[in-house]
Design a protein around this motif. Structure first.
Motif, short mmCIF file in Angstrom:
data_model
loop_
_atom_site.label_atom_id
_atom_site.label_comp_id
_atom_site.label_asym_id
_atom_site.label_seq_id
_atom_site.Cartn_x
_atom_site.Cartn_y
_atom_site.Cartn_z
N THR A 65 0.85 -1.19 0.00
CA THR A 65 0.00 0.00 0.00
C THR A 65 0.88 1.24 0.00
O THR A 65 1.98 1.25 0.57
N LYS A 97 -4.34 6.61 -4.23
CA LYS A 97 -4.03 5.40 -3.47
C LYS A 97 -3.50 4.33 -4.41
O LYS A 97 -4.05 4.13 -5.51
N GLU A 99 -2.31 0.17 -4.50
CA GLU A 99 -2.38 -1.10 -3.77
C GLU A 99 -1.94 -2.25 -4.67
O GLU A 99 -2.21 -2.25 -5.86
N ASN A 101 -2.56 -6.36 -4.17
CA ASN A 101 -3.32 -7.25 -3.28
C ASN A 101 -3.04 -8.71 -3.59
O ASN A 101 -3.66 -9.30 -4.47
#
Length: 190
Positions: A65, A97, A99, A101
């Motif tokens: 992140t 943002k 990310e 995952n």
């Protein structure tokens, strides 16, 4: 007897289990935009990054992140930067943002002369989307590592209206090319 068996199981099974690892570091981001008049480059330096490596169903997986402050994005041109920040709706959405995952670690490594790949989830001005980043220049040691990412971002895919000037004669094209250099250090094993 039971206590000896328990100790033996711990000694035998311990090497078979991998603890989650936590890594931290920074990324230096460069981007290139294209317009009907001329191309332009921009940067965001030393963006903090947190990475976790854990065991998954098909081997080790990587999650990460990061957040990029919109106002740290710079093209070294004050008016163009203000227009860019307006496009990203900086007053409402102060950060972009980023990310990753559960990306399979084996897919991140370059092989056979081809780059690795990594799905990257971006949230830009409230819109979430996934891009596929090429992974190159991987350098690893047990306690630190670095690599490069490269991916295109479509402004339309994130519902962004590119800036224009001179009554629309000069417009920014849809695709922006992004490159990222990541430097990481291992923090701990959990």
């Amino acid at each position: 007897m039971l206590s000896r068996l328990a100790v033996l199981l711990v000694l035998v099974l311990a090497p078979l289990t991998h603890a989650d690892e936590t890594w931290s570091g920074t990324s230096d981001v460069k981007f290139r935009g294209y317009s009907t008049l001329h191309n332009f480059d921009g940067t965001v330096g030393r963006v903090p990054l947190k990475v976790t490596v854990a065991e998954g169903a098909n081997g080790r997986v990587v999650s990460a992140t990061s957040s990029v402050e919109v106002q740290r994005m710079s093209t070294d041109h004050e008016k163009r930067d203000r227009n860019m920040w307006t496009m990203f709706q900086q007053a409402k959405y102060r950060v972009l943002k980023v990310e990753v995952n559960g990306a399979e670690e084996r897919r991140l490594r370059p092989s056979g002369g081809r780059p690795g790949s990594m799905p990257v989830v971006l949230t830009i001005a409230g819109t979430r989307g996934t891009v596929t980043a090429a992974v190159t220049n991987v350098v690893e040691s047990p306690t630190q590592g670095s690599f490069d990412l490269a991916f295109p971002v479509s402004l339309k895919a994130f519902k962004l209206a590119p800036p224009s000037s001179l009554a629309g004669l000069v417009t920014v094209k849809d695709t922006v090319d992004v490159t990222v250099h990541v430097e990481l250090k291992k923090e701990s094993a959990k």
